[in-house]
Design a protein around this motif. Structure first.
Motif, PDB file in Angstrom:
ATOM      1  N   LEU A  69      52.577   9.059  61.051  1.00 20.77           N
ATOM      2  CA  LEU A  69      52.016   9.212  59.705  1.00 20.77           C
ATOM      3  C   LEU A  69      50.779   8.331  59.527  1.00 20.77           C
ATOM      4  CD1 LEU A  69      55.299   9.311  57.569  1.00 20.77           C
ATOM      5  CD2 LEU A  69      53.861  11.236  58.275  1.00 20.77           C
ATOM      6  N   TRP A  70      50.827   7.106  60.061  1.00 15.87           N
ATOM      7  CA  TRP A  70      49.653   6.229  59.999  1.00 15.87           C
ATOM      8  C   TRP A  70      48.487   6.839  60.775  1.00 15.87           C
ATOM      9  CZ3 TRP A  70      48.512   2.843  56.598  1.00 15.87           C
ATOM     10  CH2 TRP A  70      49.501   2.020  56.018  1.00 15.87           C
ATOM     11  N   ASP A  71      48.787   7.370  61.934  1.00 10.92           N
ATOM     12  CA  ASP A  71      47.731   7.975  62.749  1.00 10.92           C
ATOM     13  C   ASP A  71      47.071   9.122  61.998  1.00 10.92           C
ATOM     14  OD1 ASP A  71      49.409   7.510  65.993  1.00 10.92           O
ATOM     15  OD2 ASP A  71      48.153   6.173  64.781  1.00 10.92           O
ATOM     16  N   GLU A  72      47.883   9.867  61.249  1.00 14.50           N
ATOM     17  CA  GLU A  72      47.315  10.980  60.471  1.00 14.50           C
ATOM     18  C   GLU A  72      46.387  10.468  59.367  1.00 14.50           C
ATOM     19  OE1 GLU A  72      50.605  13.289  58.979  1.00 14.50           O
ATOM     20  OE2 GLU A  72      51.291  13.736  61.028  1.00 14.50           O
ATOM     21  N   LEU A  73      46.707   9.293  58.854  1.00 11.09           N
ATOM     22  CA  LEU A  73      45.906   8.745  57.750  1.00 11.09           C
ATOM     23  C   LEU A  73      44.645   8.040  58.216  1.00 11.09           C
ATOM     24  CD1 LEU A  73      47.926   6.848  54.983  1.00 11.09           C
ATOM     25  CD2 LEU A  73      46.431   8.817  54.746  1.00 11.09           C
ATOM     26  N   GLU A  74      44.565   7.785  59.515  1.00  8.93           N
ATOM     27  CA  GLU A  74      43.511   6.923  60.019  1.00  8.93           C
ATOM     28  C   GLU A  74      42.121   7.339  59.553  1.00  8.93           C
ATOM     29  OE1 GLU A  74      43.129   6.841  64.242  1.00  8.93           O
ATOM     30  OE2 GLU A  74      41.483   5.403  64.203  1.00  8.93           O
ATOM     31  N   SER A  75      41.836   8.620  59.644  1.00  7.10           N
ATOM     32  CA  SER A  75      40.477   9.063  59.330  1.00  7.10           C
ATOM     33  C   SER A  75      40.142   8.921  57.848  1.00  7.10           C
ATOM     34  CB  SER A  75      40.277  10.503  59.784  1.00  7.10           C
ATOM     35  OG  SER A  75      41.321  11.293  59.254  1.00  7.10           O
ATOM     36  N   GLU A  76      41.181   8.903  56.999  1.00  7.00           N
ATOM     37  CA  GLU A  76      40.888   8.771  55.565  1.00  7.00           C
ATOM     38  C   GLU A  76      40.814   7.327  55.102  1.00  7.00           C
ATOM     39  OE1 GLU A  76      44.064  12.198  54.970  1.00  7.00           O
ATOM     40  OE2 GLU A  76      43.672  11.043  53.124  1.00  7.00           O
ATOM     41  N   ALA A  77      41.364   6.428  55.914  1.00  2.00           N
ATOM     42  CA  ALA A  77      41.439   5.040  55.463  1.00  2.00           C
ATOM     43  C   ALA A  77      40.048   4.421  55.434  1.00  2.00           C
ATOM     44  CB  ALA A  77      42.355   4.233  56.388  1.00  2.00           C
ATOM     45  N   PRO A  78      39.694   3.735  54.345  1.00  4.35           N
ATOM     46  CA  PRO A  78      38.378   3.103  54.283  1.00  4.35           C
ATOM     47  C   PRO A  78      38.260   1.936  55.263  1.00  4.35           C
ATOM     48  CG  PRO A  78      39.690   2.505  52.361  1.00  4.35           C
ATOM     49  CD  PRO A  78      40.496   3.508  53.133  1.00  4.35           C
ATOM     50  N   ALA A  79      37.029   1.486  55.471  1.00  4.63           N
ATOM     51  CA  ALA A  79      36.766   0.405  56.428  1.00  4.63           C
ATOM     52  C   ALA A  79      37.520  -0.872  56.091  1.00  4.63           C
ATOM     53  CB  ALA A  79      35.267   0.127  56.493  1.00  4.63           C
ATOM     54  N   THR A  80      37.781  -1.098  54.806  1.00  3.15           N
ATOM     55  CA  THR A  80      38.473  -2.328  54.412  1.00  3.15           C
ATOM     56  C   THR A  80      39.879  -2.405  54.995  1.00  3.15           C
ATOM     57  OG1 THR A  80      39.208  -1.213  52.394  1.00  3.15           O
ATOM     58  CG2 THR A  80      37.278  -2.652  52.212  1.00  3.15           C
ATOM     59  N   VAL A  81      40.445  -1.257  55.347  1.00  3.51           N
ATOM     60  CA  VAL A  81      41.790  -1.239  55.913  1.00  3.51           C
ATOM     61  C   VAL A  81      41.757  -1.751  57.367  1.00  3.51           C
ATOM     62  CG1 VAL A  81      43.755   0.257  56.505  1.00  3.51           C
ATOM     63  CG2 VAL A  81      42.557   0.566  54.346  1.00  3.51           C
ATOM     64  N   GLU A  82      40.581  -1.731  57.981  1.00  6.03           N
ATOM     65  CA  GLU A  82      40.390  -2.295  59.324  1.00  6.03           C
ATOM     66  C   GLU A  82      41.369  -1.723  60.341  1.00  6.03           C
ATOM     67  OE1 GLU A  82      38.790  -6.613  57.645  1.00  6.03           O
ATOM     68  OE2 GLU A  82      40.378  -6.586  59.140  1.00  6.03           O
ATOM     69  N   ARG A 345      57.939   8.612  52.650  1.00  4.07           N
ATOM     70  CA  ARG A 345      58.250  10.014  52.889  1.00  4.07           C
ATOM     71  C   ARG A 345      59.739  10.275  52.684  1.00  4.07           C
ATOM     72  NH1 ARG A 345      55.456  13.964  56.018  1.00  4.07           N
ATOM     73  NH2 ARG A 345      53.518  13.006  55.369  1.00  4.07           N
ATOM     74  N   LEU A 346      60.585   9.403  53.231  1.00  6.99           N
ATOM     75  CA  LEU A 346      62.033   9.602  53.100  1.00  6.99           C
ATOM     76  C   LEU A 346      62.495   9.462  51.654  1.00  6.99           C
ATOM     77  CD1 LEU A 346      63.306   7.644  56.248  1.00  6.99           C
ATOM     78  CD2 LEU A 346      63.342  10.115  55.895  1.00  6.99           C
ATOM     79  N   VAL A 347      61.904   8.513  50.934  1.00  8.96           N
ATOM     80  CA  VAL A 347      62.252   8.358  49.521  1.00  8.96           C
ATOM     81  C   VAL A 347      61.877   9.627  48.759  1.00  8.96           C
ATOM     82  CG1 VAL A 347      61.564   7.151  47.401  1.00  8.96           C
ATOM     83  CG2 VAL A 347      62.185   5.840  49.435  1.00  8.96           C
ATOM     84  N   THR A 348      60.715  10.146  49.052  1.00  6.75           N
ATOM     85  CA  THR A 348      60.273  11.381  48.392  1.00  6.75           C
ATOM     86  C   THR A 348      61.180  12.549  48.760  1.00  6.75           C
ATOM     87  OG1 THR A 348      58.020  10.530  48.505  1.00  6.75           O
ATOM     88  CG2 THR A 348      58.262  12.862  47.981  1.00  6.75           C
ATOM     89  N   ASP A 349      61.549  12.642  50.020  1.00 10.69           N
ATOM     90  CA  ASP A 349      62.468  13.696  50.452  1.00 10.69           C
ATOM     91  C   ASP A 349      63.775  13.608  49.682  1.00 10.69           C
ATOM     92  OD1 ASP A 349      61.514  13.397  53.977  1.00 10.69           O
ATOM     93  OD2 ASP A 349      60.612  14.537  52.320  1.00 10.69           O
ATOM     94  N   GLN A 350      64.287  12.402  49.583  1.00 12.20           N
ATOM     95  CA  GLN A 350      65.541  12.167  48.844  1.00 12.20           C
ATOM     96  C   GLN A 350      65.439  12.679  47.413  1.00 12.20           C
ATOM     97  OE1 GLN A 350      68.645   9.645  48.838  1.00 12.20           O
ATOM     98  NE2 GLN A 350      68.680  11.060  50.562  1.00 12.20           N
ATOM     99  N   ILE A 351      64.361  12.264  46.768  1.00 12.47           N
ATOM    100  CA  ILE A 351      64.212  12.578  45.348  1.00 12.47           C
ATOM    101  C   ILE A 351      64.014  14.074  45.129  1.00 12.47           C
ATOM    102  CG2 ILE A 351      62.581  12.320  43.420  1.00 12.47           C
ATOM    103  CD1 ILE A 351      62.440   9.314  44.174  1.00 12.47           C
ATOM    104  N   LEU A 352      63.289  14.704  46.031  1.00  9.65           N
ATOM    105  CA  LEU A 352      63.004  16.127  45.862  1.00  9.65           C
ATOM    106  C   LEU A 352      64.031  17.031  46.538  1.00  9.65           C
ATOM    107  CD1 LEU A 352      59.121  16.177  46.317  1.00  9.65           C
ATOM    108  CD2 LEU A 352      60.457  16.188  44.212  1.00  9.65           C
ATOM    109  N   GLY A 353      64.952  16.409  47.245  1.00  5.66           N
ATOM    110  CA  GLY A 353      65.940  17.217  47.956  1.00  5.66           C
ATOM    111  C   GLY A 353      65.352  17.971  49.139  1.00  5.66           C
ATOM    112  N   ARG A 354      64.271  17.434  49.710  1.00  6.49           N
ATOM    113  CA  ARG A 354      63.667  18.086  50.877  1.00  6.49           C
ATOM    114  C   ARG A 354      64.404  17.627  52.131  1.00  6.49           C
ATOM    115  NH1 ARG A 354      57.371  16.518  49.835  1.00  6.49           N
ATOM    116  NH2 ARG A 354      58.073  14.689  51.025  1.00  6.49           N
ATOM    117  N   THR A 355      64.368  18.444  53.165  1.00  8.62           N
ATOM    118  CA  THR A 355      64.958  18.015  54.433  1.00  8.62           C
ATOM    119  C   THR A 355      63.993  17.054  55.111  1.00  8.62           C
ATOM    120  OG1 THR A 355      65.835  20.249  54.640  1.00  8.62           O
ATOM    121  CG2 THR A 355      66.012  18.813  56.579  1.00  8.62           C
TER     122      THR A 355
END
Lengths: 374, 81, 433
Positions: A69-82, A345-355
């Motif tokens: 999930l972090w790898d997927e976010l890499e391109s969107e993360a601003p430079a400050t995230v380093e 992600r897991l918390v969201t799955d729990q709340i929404l009843g997603r697998t």
């Protein structure tokens, strides 16, 4: 005053931010509440290391999932995230530790995590400033480092863009039964309340087994190229396993600024973020044994913070047995940064009843009540 | 005791009064002490060891605060420019 | 490289400025063994910098003579970075010294307050005290056109010294009002020792333009400052110069005191009549207790020296003298209070943090010092907020962060050596791998 929302998240550290990020992405109305500012607790105090761990099947699953999930976010993360995919090298001091390297390598390879076994020469080439006489190491190129406070801020900004509301400077007084009451008298009314308050979690949810585990860090002035990867001694695993005694282990990180972050230490039953001279000294001495030139590096600051530890070294993610409207998201010990996104992600799955993409069973708080283990 | 001291700043010989600090030698040489993290030239500023702008490499050791170090004959001072 | 030396004294004094020298000499005269440590190559601190080697006599001379004659152990080039329970750790050229004390006197002085304005980071823009320190450390200024700006009596001293060194002092921009300035001068005239100084100073500054209601708006130039835009009574002016020396008065160096756990009130170390802090066995003298000038610093040093050496009765006569100077300190504070216009001279992209190049607007957005620090890195550089944090306190009203060791950057080896000191804080250590 009363504020209505769907999910109230207490804690604006990396875990709370990740929960807000995921929930907002799923269009769930969210309010994030923190007694201070964004990422001011363990998020600020720790090393922003994103690492796959092989301690247990459940730990591997969570760290691996979250890393993707972090790898997927890499391109969107601003430079400050380093964000820096510098990789980890697990350093082996002797043949016994090289055997552990080979076991670790096999474990990861079987599960699709790329590794490279380094012999003494290869290790020296990869990290010229490590002392002579080490046996070798395991290079895990997929691991990364980032600057956690800005990562938390980034996740919350993204959540805010999608309608999340953030309330900072609000000490939480009590949670439960779908409400969060804060010191100024405001009550948040929600369907779910997420407790993402780290080592403080038992204060808001009494009875959960989360203990504070103090850690120290030192940061140096800029020495670009002193080290190139996150370097961790295999003995780190002994330290992280020890639940009764104080311990230190060699664990250093190159920051994008060229500064070197030096850790790590673990202490139980110690209150206060004062820097402990004994522990600091032991931690530094250990670091010098691996990187002798660190001894003459200029140290700028030291600090300490608290990890949130559970007996089985897995976080609590999921509904609390006493009040299922409270969703716990705490107890991540030294893997909070790594596993924050998966937690969200897991918390969201729990709340929404997603697998969920991975089984949530090992992390459910109910295991602490029933005595079930991962 | 001699009245002056000669040191090298970025390879060039610079003569300063005896008792002068490395920060003074850098300024006297018309040099800067460092480039800031975003690449701007900086020179000694506070003169008393609190601002860290006067850092340079002295005899091979980096990050040394020049305003609190006396010039010694033959000292090798490497600044950023 | 890892050489460590240990020593012990009855009284250890940190800082060899006027307060520290007075404290050390006094304690020694009272019979205590005294260690005086300072991070500069020679004693004098800021205001007495270079005084030890001057040929002409000044107020400092008798003190230096007494220091030389005394049995005070002078430890120069030693940077104190940690203190805990009877032990002080200081970094020296080739290692660390741990120094045990029965009583500790902190005389860590003050530093200048720097406020950001466009161009303040250009080479050849110095602090006012900064330029003074550099001149006294040998910087040649003959023929240089120097503009001096900021606030406080220090500006006058710097102007006089620069002129003496052959500089062309173009003017002094003092931000306070003419009325406050006059009132301050009248107050200073009430102190006998200051009258002579004031007259001498006025003579030394004859002909140098002195403007009140004046402050810098921008320093301009290519690679270094070439001209400065100032405001004077509401009107803008541009002045060509070689050096700009700008400082907005003094802030106390209380880091070591804070690390030691001393109570701080309003930014200053709280002390009782004997200069004792809230921590037993720790005293504080001079500017860290209040910005009061050299005479007060010396009196406080003498009081603490007596008290720390166990001779409070010898200090009694000094208490009234201190009261007189305390009045002066209050007048100083009123006369040179910073006007609110100074909060607006920086532009959004003016750097607040010089170590990490953080623009003002980026930091301001975060609402508190700690949040700004974590999110923008301001204050995370080697100066640890001594420049930017103090500026942020004035500009935004932000508080500061907690102090952790090391108080100044030191080699990791020095930091590692602090465990071999006295009692340890914190928990029992179990198995240390």
């Amino acid at each position: 005053m009363s504020i209505q929302t769907e999910v109230a998240i207490v804690g604006a550290g990396i875990v709370g931010a990740a929960c807000a990020f995921e929930l907002a992405k799923a269009r769930v109305p969210v309010a994030v509440i923190d007694r201070g500012f964004v990422g001011g607790g363990a998020t600020a105090a720790g090393m922003g290391h994103i690492v796959v761990m092989d301690d247990s099947t459940a730990q591997f699953a969570l760290t691996r999932y979250s890393q993707t999930l972090w790898d997927e976010l890499e391109s969107e993360a601003p430079a400050t995230v380093e964000f820096d995919r510098c990789g980890t090298i697990w350093v082996a001091a002797d043949e016994e530790e090289m055997a552990a390297v080979r076991r670790k390598s096999a474990y990861y390879n079987e599960r699709g995590v790329r590794t490279e076994i380094l012999d003494a020469n290869a290790l020296r080439e990869a990290e010229p400033n490590l002392r002579d006489g080490l046996a070798g190491g395991l290079f895990v190129p997929g691991d990364s480092v980032l600057y956690a406070p800005c990562a938390a801020e980034f996740l919350l900004r993204e959540a805010r863009k999608r309608g999340a509301e953030i309330y900072l400077g609000q000490p939480g007084v009590a949670i439960g039964q779908g409400t969060v009451s804060v010191a100024d008298g405001t009550t948040f009314v929600a369907k779910y309340v997420v407790n993402a308050t780290g080592h403080d979690a038992p204060r808001l949810t009494p009875g959960i087994n989360v203990k504070s585990r103090k850690g120290h860090l030192v940061i140096t002035d800029r020495y670009p190229r002193m080290i190139r990867h996150q370097l961790v001694e295999l003995g780190y695993l002994k330290s992280a396993h020890s639940i009764k005694t104080d311990s230190v282990a060699f664990n250093v990180q190159p920051r994008k600024t060229g500064q070197v972050l030096i850790g790590s230490s673990r202490q139980y039953d110690v209150a206060g973020t004062d820097v402990d001279a004994q522990i600091l000294s032991a931690m530094l001495a250990r670091a010098f044994r691996y990187i002798p030139s660190l001894a003459s590096a200029s140290s700028i600051r030291t600090w300490a913070g608290f990890r949130a530890a559970t007996p089985d070294k897995l976080p609590l993610i999921g509904p609390w047995t006493e009040d299922p409207s409270v969703i716990l998201a705490a107890g991540h010990e030294g893997l909070g940064i790594t596993t924050s996104l998966a937690t969200g992600r897991l918390v969201t799955d729990q709340i929404l009843g997603r697998t969920p993409a991975i089984s949530i069973e090992p992390y459910l708080p109910s295991r602490q009540m029933s005595g079930a283990h991962a | 005791m001699p009245d002056t001291v000669t040191v090298r700043v970025n390879g060039r010989a610079v003569t300063v009064p005896a008792g002068a600090t490395v920060a003074v030698a850098i300024l006297a040489a018309g040099a800067i002490s460092r480039f800031s993290v975003t690449g701007h030239p900086r020179a000694p500023f506070c003169g008393m060891g609190t601002c860290f702008e006067c850092r340079s490499e002295i005899n091979g050791q980096p990050h040394r605060r020049g305003c609190q170090i006396l010039c010694e004959p033959g000292m090798n001072i490497q600044s950023d420019g | 490289m890892d050489s460590s030396t240990h020593s012990h004294f009855d009284v250890v004094v940190v800082g060899a400025g006027p307060a520290g020298i007075a404290a050390a000499v006094t304690a020694s005269d009272c019979g205590a063994t005294v260690g005086l440590i300072d991070d500069n190559p020679t004693a004098g601190g800021q205001i007495w910098r270079g005084e030890a080697h001057k040929t002409e006599r000044s107020a400092a001379t008798p003190w230096f003579e007494r220091l030389v004659r005394s049995s005070v152990k002078k430890i120069h080039g030693a940077r104190a970075f940690y203190v805990d329970d009877g032990m002080l750790a200081a970094e020296i050229a080739d290692g660390t010294r741990t120094i045990a004390y029965r009583e500790l006197i902190l005389a860590t002085g003050a530093r200048e307050l720097f406020l950001p304005f466009p161009g303040w980071t250009l080479p050849n823009v110095f602090g006012a005290g900064g330029l003074q320190a550099l001149m006294k450390s040998g910087l040649p200024v003959a023929g240089k056109r120097i503009l001096i700006a900021g606030t406080g009596p220090l500006l006058l001293a710097v102007a006089a010294y620069a002129r003496k060194c052959g500089a062309d002092v173009l003017g002094i921009c003092e931000q306070t009002t003419m009325r406050k300035m006059m009132r301050f001068a009248a107050g200073a005239a009430a102190i006998p020792s200051k009258v002579a100084d004031t007259i001498r100073l006025a003579w030394a500054l004859r002909g140098i333009p002195h403007w009140t209601n004046s402050w810098p708006l921008a320093a301009l130039g290519n690679e270094r400052v070439e001209r400065v835009r100032i405001v004077r009574d509401g009107e803008g002016h541009e002045i060509k110069c070689d050096y700009l020396a700008c400082g907005f008065h003094l802030i106390p160096n209380v880091e070591l005191a804070r690390l030691a756990g001393c109570q701080i009130e309003d930014g200053f170390v709280e002390v009782d009549a004997w200069q004792q802090t809230s921590v037993p066995r720790i005293y504080c003298v001079g500017e860290p207790t209040s910005i009061g000038g050299v005479e007060m610093a010396v009196v406080e040093g003498r009081i603490a020296g007596c008290a720390a050496a166990g001779h409070r009765e010898k200090a009694r006569p000094l208490l009234r003298a201190r009261e007189k100077y305390a009045r002066f300190a209050r007048e100083l504070k009123d006369a040179f209070a910073l006007r609110h216009e100074l909060k607006a001279i920086a532009e959004p992209d003016t750097l607040l943090c010089r170590c990490e190049d953080v623009p003002l607007e980026r930091a301001r957005a975060f609402g508190s010092w700690r949040a700004a620090k974590l999110q923008t890195r301001c204050g995370m550089g080697p100066c640890q907020g001594r420049v930017c944090g103090s500026a942020a306190e004035f500009l935004f009203g932000w508080g500061t962060d907690s102090v952790r060791p090391p108080v100044f950057p030191v080699e990791c080896a020095s930091l590692a050596s602090i465990t071999s000191m006295g009692s340890s804080t914190g928990s029992s250590t179990g198995e240390l791998i």
